[in-house]
Design an enzyme around this catalytic site. Structure first.
Site, mmCIF file in Angstrom:
data_model
loop_
_atom_site.group_PDB
_atom_site.id
_atom_site.type_symbol
_atom_site.label_atom_id
_atom_site.label_comp_id
_atom_site.label_asym_id
_atom_site.label_seq_id
_atom_site.Cartn_x
_atom_site.Cartn_y
_atom_site.Cartn_z
ATOM 1 N N ALA A 140 -13.126 1.908 6.667
ATOM 2 C CA ALA A 140 -13.528 1.159 5.282
ATOM 3 C C ALA A 140 -12.682 -0.195 4.912
ATOM 4 O O ALA A 140 -13.158 -1.067 4.403
ATOM 5 C CB ALA A 140 -13.571 1.862 4.041
ATOM 6 N N ASP A 141 -11.525 -0.090 5.749
ATOM 7 C CA ASP A 141 -10.740 -1.677 5.439
ATOM 8 C C ASP A 141 -11.608 -2.917 5.735
ATOM 9 O O ASP A 141 -11.453 -3.660 5.319
ATOM 10 C CB ASP A 141 -9.615 -1.407 6.472
ATOM 11 N N LYS A 183 -3.400 -1.470 15.477
ATOM 12 C CA LYS A 183 -3.000 -0.562 16.589
ATOM 13 C C LYS A 183 -3.736 -0.557 17.745
ATOM 14 O O LYS A 183 -5.155 -0.363 17.215
ATOM 15 C CB LYS A 183 -2.497 0.575 16.093
ATOM 16 N N GLU A 230 0.813 -1.430 0.103
ATOM 17 C CA GLU A 230 -0.069 -0.002 0.085
ATOM 18 C C GLU A 230 0.753 1.247 0.071
ATOM 19 O O GLU A 230 2.219 1.322 0.418
ATOM 20 C CB GLU A 230 -0.841 -0.072 1.262
ATOM 21 N N VAL A 289 -5.448 0.420 3.013
ATOM 22 C CA VAL A 289 -5.661 -1.032 2.789
ATOM 23 C C VAL A 289 -6.713 -1.260 2.096
ATOM 24 O O VAL A 289 -7.136 -2.291 1.278
ATOM 25 C CB VAL A 289 -5.855 -1.779 4.441
ATOM 26 N N ASP A 301 -17.036 5.424 14.456
ATOM 27 C CA ASP A 301 -15.834 5.743 13.113
ATOM 28 C C ASP A 301 -15.298 4.257 12.834
ATOM 29 O O ASP A 301 -14.378 3.920 13.734
ATOM 30 C CB ASP A 301 -14.874 6.506 13.883
HETATM 31 N N1 PSU Z 1 -2.674 1.756 11.061
HETATM 32 C C1 PSU Z 1 -1.330 1.821 10.848
HETATM 33 N N2 PSU Z 1 -0.542 2.499 10.068
HETATM 34 C C2 PSU Z 1 -1.169 2.841 8.812
HETATM 35 C C3 PSU Z 1 -2.547 2.962 8.513
HETATM 36 C C4 PSU Z 1 -3.225 2.240 9.698
HETATM 37 O O1 PSU Z 1 -0.540 1.242 11.857
HETATM 38 O O2 PSU Z 1 -0.524 3.524 7.847
HETATM 39 C C5 PSU Z 1 -3.262 3.315 7.440
HETATM 40 C C6 PSU Z 1 -3.620 2.345 6.277
HETATM 41 O O3 PSU Z 1 -3.406 2.810 4.952
HETATM 42 C C7 PSU Z 1 -4.993 1.942 6.833
HETATM 43 C C8 PSU Z 1 -5.576 3.241 7.200
HETATM 44 O O4 PSU Z 1 -5.643 1.519 5.705
HETATM 45 O O5 PSU Z 1 -4.551 4.056 7.850
HETATM 46 C C9 PSU Z 1 -6.936 3.287 7.857
HETATM 47 O O6 PSU Z 1 -7.308 4.625 7.855
HETATM 48 P P1 PSU Z 1 -8.884 4.924 8.241
HETATM 49 O O7 PSU Z 1 -8.822 4.547 9.851
HETATM 50 O O8 PSU Z 1 -9.176 6.340 8.339
HETATM 51 O O9 PSU Z 1 -9.764 3.891 7.482
HETATM 52 MN MN MN Z 2 -12.424 6.481 10.075
#
Ligand code: PSU
Ligand code: MN
Length: 288
Positions: free
Chosen positions: A126-127, A144, A12, A93, A123
């Site tokens: 979308a992953d 995390k 990614e 992701v 919240d």
């Molecule tokens: N968690 C990490 N490092 C990252 C991400 C998540 O420890 O770089 C990134 C990944 O690309 C993941 C995205 O798909 O954050 C998720 O963002 P959101 O929570 O806004 O969907």
């Molecule tokens: Mn989000």
């Protein structure tokens, strides 16, 4: 002798643009590609350049995504916007899975997936929906602990996503090897993962497979040490009233600021380890 195409592993670009500081991001992206090649597979780092979906960015495109000022973090809902406006974008992701599948790539290595956030349980990354819909094996170090891990696993269960532990019975928590939460199945070899994947496909079950790999022991940060940092970062995000796509990048940056080199090092180590595991799985899949 038949020339088989090399197994492929997708990578990614949000981790490059928004997850790691320059120049560590460029070095890491190159090292992950090398590790995958050494493991007998072909790396395909995914990104969006001037609206074009690319599986296998070149060195110039990597530098652009690593240093560009207005690189949009592209989740599924952002895809039509960056394509229509011919913008540059870093793929999460979710988007990386979706693009990988379009290019026929079945295995993808990353660091941590998004999930259900602490505090604001509406919240939800979308992953998780992408894992429910799109047929790609995602190799990660769990999620995390900025997230609500039990809620994240419940969501995956509800949506039919099988969670594999690589050499472990527990869901890893990114910096920490264990979370106290069980995975659905433990696999110790690429062949075992490939067998589950083939069974899922033969059953016409939609969606992906999540393979979770604990961070190598030497670089683990015990939960009790990282937890205060995470709590501080989450409190800061709430205090700043952050919403939507801003939340995760803010938390990642804040944790890095508060915990310094140790968390950065852990992050780099686990990403490279996941690249190695993903190449092994892709190799096993190609022989199946
Ligand atoms: N968690 C990490 N490092 C990252 C991400 C998540 O420890 O770089 C990134 C990944 O690309 C993941 C995205 O798909 O954050 C998720 O963002 P959101 O929570 O806004 O969907
Ligand atoms: Mn989000």
């Amino acid at each position: 002798m038949v020339n088989r195409p090399l197994p492929q592993v997708a990578l990614e670009s949000t981790v490059i643009s928004h997850g790691l500081p320059y120049p560590h991001n460029v070095a890491l992206a190159q090292e992950m590609e090398q590790i995958i090649r050494a493991g007998g597979a072909e790396p395909r780092t995914i990104g969006i350049i001037q609206g074009e979906l690319i599986a296998g960015i070149n060195a110039d495109q990597l530098l652009q995504l690593a240093t560009g000022k207005n690189i949009r973090k592209v989740s599924r809902r952002d895809l039509p916007i960056v394509v229509a406006r011919k913008q540059d974008g870093a793929t999460t992701v979710a988007t990386t899975m979706w693009i990988a599948q379009r290019f026929g790539i079945e295995v993808f290595a990353t660091g941590g997936i998004g999930g259900v956030h602490r505090g604001d349980g509406t919240d939800i990354s979308a992953d998780l929906q992408e894992l429910a819909q799109t047929p790609v094996i995602v190799v990660c170090a769990g999620a995390k602990a900025i997230l609500n891990l039990p809620a994240t696993l419940e969501y995956l269960e509800t949506h039919g996503v099988t969670v594999v532990g690589w050499g472990t019975d527990e869901f890893p928590a990114f910096y920490s090897r264990s979370s106290g939460l069980p995975v659905d199945v433990r696999c110790d070899t690429g062949q075992e993962v490939a067998a589950i994947w083939q069974a899922k496909r033969a059953l016409h079950l939609p969606g992906g497979l999540l393979v979770t790999v604990p961070i190598p022991v030497a670089d683990e940060i015990p939960a009790h040490e990282i937890e205060p940092v995470i709590e501080q970062a989450v409190a800061d995000a709430v205090a700043q009233g952050l919403r939507s796509a801003q939340v995760t990048p803010f938390l990642l940056t804040r944790i890095a600021e508060l915990s310094g080199d140790r968390s950065l090092r852990a992050n780099l180590v686990l990403l490279k380890n996941n690249a190695r595991v993903a190449a092994a799985i892709a190799g096993a899949l190609a022989l199946f």
